[in-house]
Motif scaffolding. Structure first.
Motif, mmCIF file in Angstrom:
data_model
loop_
_atom_site.group_PDB
_atom_site.id
_atom_site.type_symbol
_atom_site.label_atom_id
_atom_site.label_comp_id
_atom_site.label_asym_id
_atom_site.label_seq_id
_atom_site.Cartn_x
_atom_site.Cartn_y
_atom_site.Cartn_z
ATOM 1 N N SER A 79 -0.710 -7.143 -6.497
ATOM 2 C CA SER A 79 -1.480 -7.707 -7.607
ATOM 3 C C SER A 79 -2.385 -8.846 -7.157
ATOM 4 O O SER A 79 -3.513 -8.992 -7.644
ATOM 5 N N SER A 80 -1.902 -9.663 -6.237
ATOM 6 C CA SER A 80 -2.680 -10.811 -5.771
ATOM 7 C C SER A 80 -3.592 -10.472 -4.596
ATOM 8 O O SER A 80 -4.255 -11.355 -4.051
ATOM 9 N N LYS A 81 -3.611 -9.191 -4.198
ATOM 10 C CA LYS A 81 -4.424 -8.725 -3.076
ATOM 11 C C LYS A 81 -4.061 -9.457 -1.783
ATOM 12 O O LYS A 81 -4.912 -9.701 -0.931
ATOM 13 N N ASP A 82 -2.786 -9.815 -1.673
ATOM 14 C CA ASP A 82 -2.259 -10.436 -0.456
ATOM 15 C C ASP A 82 -1.934 -9.312 0.528
ATOM 16 O O ASP A 82 -0.825 -8.778 0.541
ATOM 17 N N MET A 83 -2.917 -8.937 1.340
ATOM 18 C CA MET A 83 -2.749 -7.779 2.193
ATOM 19 C C MET A 83 -1.658 -7.978 3.254
ATOM 20 O O MET A 83 -0.966 -7.031 3.622
ATOM 21 N N LYS A 84 -1.500 -9.203 3.728
ATOM 22 C CA LYS A 84 -0.443 -9.458 4.715
ATOM 23 C C LYS A 84 0.925 -9.198 4.088
ATOM 24 O O LYS A 84 1.777 -8.523 4.673
ATOM 25 N N GLY A 85 1.125 -9.732 2.887
ATOM 26 C CA GLY A 85 2.396 -9.515 2.211
ATOM 27 C C GLY A 85 2.587 -8.081 1.773
ATOM 28 O O GLY A 85 3.683 -7.526 1.870
ATOM 29 N N TYR A 86 1.495 -7.445 1.310
ATOM 30 C CA TYR A 86 1.579 -6.058 0.833
ATOM 31 C C TYR A 86 1.906 -5.106 1.978
ATOM 32 O O TYR A 86 2.856 -4.323 1.903
ATOM 33 N N LEU A 87 1.123 -5.158 3.050
ATOM 34 C CA LEU A 87 1.369 -4.260 4.186
ATOM 35 C C LEU A 87 2.668 -4.601 4.894
ATOM 36 O O LEU A 87 3.325 -3.733 5.463
ATOM 37 N N GLY A 88 3.058 -5.878 4.833
ATOM 38 C CA GLY A 88 4.307 -6.298 5.462
ATOM 39 C C GLY A 88 5.538 -5.779 4.741
ATOM 40 O O GLY A 88 6.647 -5.848 5.269
ATOM 41 N N ALA A 89 5.351 -5.249 3.510
ATOM 42 C CA ALA A 89 6.475 -4.689 2.766
ATOM 43 C C ALA A 89 6.851 -3.300 3.261
ATOM 44 O O ALA A 89 7.872 -2.748 2.864
ATOM 45 N N TYR A 90 6.015 -2.727 4.149
ATOM 46 C CA TYR A 90 6.265 -1.383 4.688
ATOM 47 C C TYR A 90 6.861 -1.484 6.092
ATOM 48 O O TYR A 90 6.413 -2.295 6.908
ATOM 49 N N ALA A 91 7.844 -0.681 6.325
ATOM 50 C CA ALA A 91 8.520 -0.687 7.627
ATOM 51 C C ALA A 91 7.589 -0.157 8.714
ATOM 52 O O ALA A 91 6.652 0.591 8.433
ATOM 53 N N PRO A 92 7.847 -0.529 9.972
ATOM 54 C CA PRO A 92 7.016 -0.022 11.078
ATOM 55 C C PRO A 92 7.002 1.499 11.153
ATOM 56 O O PRO A 92 6.016 2.091 11.598
ATOM 57 N N ASN A 93 8.093 2.137 10.707
ATOM 58 C CA ASN A 93 8.159 3.595 10.752
ATOM 59 C C ASN A 93 7.795 4.236 9.413
ATOM 60 O O ASN A 93 8.158 5.390 9.149
ATOM 61 N N PHE A 94 7.092 3.498 8.555
ATOM 62 C CA PHE A 94 6.634 4.059 7.277
ATOM 63 C C PHE A 94 5.757 5.285 7.527
ATOM 64 O O PHE A 94 4.905 5.288 8.414
ATOM 65 N N THR A 95 5.975 6.335 6.734
ATOM 66 C CA THR A 95 5.231 7.583 6.884
ATOM 67 C C THR A 95 4.250 7.748 5.729
ATOM 68 O O THR A 95 4.660 8.026 4.599
ATOM 69 N N PRO A 96 2.946 7.583 5.951
ATOM 70 C CA PRO A 96 1.962 7.797 4.877
ATOM 71 C C PRO A 96 1.930 9.253 4.445
ATOM 72 O O PRO A 96 2.256 10.150 5.223
ATOM 73 N N ALA A 97 1.508 9.482 3.197
ATOM 74 C CA ALA A 97 1.410 10.849 2.682
ATOM 75 C C ALA A 97 0.245 11.579 3.331
ATOM 76 O O ALA A 97 -0.709 10.971 3.804
ATOM 77 N N GLY A 98 0.351 12.903 3.353
ATOM 78 C CA GLY A 98 -0.748 13.734 3.830
ATOM 79 C C GLY A 98 -0.949 13.730 5.328
ATOM 80 O O GLY A 98 -2.017 14.125 5.811
ATOM 81 N N GLY A 99 0.044 13.267 6.097
ATOM 82 C CA GLY A 99 -0.084 13.281 7.548
ATOM 83 C C GLY A 99 -1.048 12.240 8.099
ATOM 84 O O GLY A 99 -1.459 12.320 9.261
ATOM 85 N N GLN A 100 -1.408 11.270 7.283
ATOM 86 C CA GLN A 100 -2.350 10.231 7.717
ATOM 87 C C GLN A 100 -1.680 9.279 8.706
ATOM 88 O O GLN A 100 -0.486 9.004 8.602
ATOM 89 N N SER A 101 -2.429 8.758 9.653
ATOM 90 C CA SER A 101 -1.867 7.793 10.593
ATOM 91 C C SER A 101 -1.668 6.452 9.894
ATOM 92 O O SER A 101 -2.306 6.157 8.877
ATOM 93 N N ARG A 102 -0.786 5.633 10.456
ATOM 94 C CA ARG A 102 -0.525 4.324 9.860
ATOM 95 C C ARG A 102 -1.794 3.471 9.850
ATOM 96 O O ARG A 102 -2.113 2.804 8.862
ATOM 97 N N ALA A 103 -2.553 3.504 10.947
ATOM 98 C CA ALA A 103 -3.778 2.701 11.041
ATOM 99 C C ALA A 103 -4.808 3.147 10.007
ATOM 100 O O ALA A 103 -5.439 2.326 9.340
ATOM 101 N N ALA A 104 -4.969 4.459 9.870
ATOM 102 C CA ALA A 104 -5.936 4.973 8.889
ATOM 103 C C ALA A 104 -5.498 4.643 7.475
ATOM 104 O O ALA A 104 -6.320 4.308 6.612
ATOM 105 N N TRP A 105 -4.173 4.739 7.232
ATOM 106 C CA TRP A 105 -3.647 4.420 5.899
ATOM 107 C C TRP A 105 -3.885 2.948 5.564
ATOM 108 O O TRP A 105 -4.327 2.633 4.451
ATOM 109 N N GLU A 106 -3.602 2.046 6.508
ATOM 110 C CA GLU A 106 -3.808 0.624 6.253
ATOM 111 C C GLU A 106 -5.287 0.324 5.999
ATOM 112 O O GLU A 106 -5.631 -0.465 5.112
ATOM 113 N N SER A 107 -6.153 0.954 6.773
ATOM 114 C CA SER A 107 -7.594 0.757 6.585
ATOM 115 C C SER A 107 -8.029 1.217 5.195
ATOM 116 O O SER A 107 -8.804 0.541 4.513
#
Length: 343
Positions: free
Chosen positions: A248-276
């Protein structure tokens, strides 16, 4: 329901709720029956997949490619309008839905979504006219009736505000305006998410998290055994709320930090592409509100599942949907390893 400004001037607010696609699909199926059903299903499925993966540009390109061969297809045109709305292309979405109402005046959903977009631009007279057409097309369309009530309330609030501007001593208008402002300020939009592709808009699962029934006896051992689970539930709930707050606050560090290093994005997307892609969809927004309701958590050792109703509101979108987060405990933190919508 709308939220209001704190000013007594013309009230602005987020979009009215948008209708799911599910009711539209049955009507469209009848309209499109002569076309190749299998080819259509494959095309819709591919667009749905891209939307679920957040690849809106690719989804729009696929929709346009399909419509180049079948320009009158109502379902794909409807999906195109949804993609444009989700991507913040309001003017394009208005054009898409307006043309749909011209070509398929028997479909109420395009009128409703057109009204939502008009309301987001404070064109409440146009929104009212579109909703009245939706109701004339389908008198049982509950969402359009509710949205029309919201539009009438917004028009009334503007009229009362104008009355107070012209006559500050008007003792009749002030309490009426206050009543409407309190009405909008006090309620959340509980239903009617953004019109979504059919696969995304499936009815949410009613499955509840698995919990253990308390032992009948003895009382004290049961309390002792339940304490760690309760503490785990509290920690997971706190993690989910922190994730929603960071979003909600657009705190990207806190938002992305809520996902584990082994988080699996939907659709086979890479973690880097998903974060971007997430940054591109979150950072430019002027306003984002993410509310969590009906949160249910089940914990099994270092793993947990959180199910809840998520109300998302931004510049051009108002969506309520069921969300599931699969989480793992790493140290003293609970992190997201997988998320899904509609379950």
């Amino acid at each position: 329901m709308f939220t209001t400004e704190r000013s007594t001037r013309s009230l602005q607010g987020p979009l009215l709720p948008l209708r799911r696609l599910s009711a539209l699909a049955a009507v469209v199926a009848a309209l499109s029956a002569p076309l190749g059903a299998t080819a259509q299903t494959d095309a819709y499925a591919e667009v749905n997949r891209l939307v679920r993966a957040g690849q809106l540009n690719d989804a729009l390109a696929k929709a346009d490619q399909y419509l180049a061969g079948k320009p009158k297809d109502p379902q794909m045109r409807f999906l195109k309008g949804v993609i444009q709305t989700e991507g913040g292309k309001t003017a394009d979405a208005i054009t898409t839905f307006a043309k749909l109402t011209e070509d398929y005046p028997e479909l109420p959903e395009p009128y409703n979504n057109l009204a939502v977009l008009y309301a987001g631009q404070s064109q409440f007279d146009k929104a009212r006219a579109a909703l009245e057409m939706a109701i004339r097309t389908n008198p049982s369309y509950a969402t359009a009736h509710e949205n029309l009530g919201d539009v009438y309330a917004k028009l009334a609030s503007q009229a009362y505000s104008k009355a107070l501007q012209l006559d500050a001593n008007n003792t009749g208008a002030a309490p009426k305006l206050s009543l409407i402002r309190n009405l909008f300020a006090g309620g959340k939009s509980a239903v009617a998410p953004v019109a979504a592709p059919a696969e995304v808009a499936k009815a949410p699962s009613a499955a509840a998290p698995v919990t253990s029934a308390p032992a009948a006896a003895p009382a004290e051992p049961a309390k002792t055994a339940a304490a760690p689970a309760a503490a785990g539930n509290d920690a997971v709930e706190a993690a989910v709320q922190a994730w929603a707050k960071a979003w909600s606050s657009k705190d990207m560090k806190g938002y992305l930090g809520a996902y584990a290093p082994n988080f699996t994005p939907a659709g086979g997307q890479s973690r880097a592409a998903w974060e971007s892609e997430r940054r591109a969809r979150i950072v430019p927004r002027n306003r984002i509100d993410v509310d969590i309701d009906d949160l249910k958590v089940s914990v099994d050792g270092n793993r947990a599942v959180a199910r809840f109703s998520q109300a998302y509101r931004s510049d051009a979108v108002n969506v309520t949907s069921r969300k599931t987060l699969h989480m793992v405990r790493q140290g003293d933190r609970w992190l997201i390893v997988r998320e899904s919508t509609g379950s």
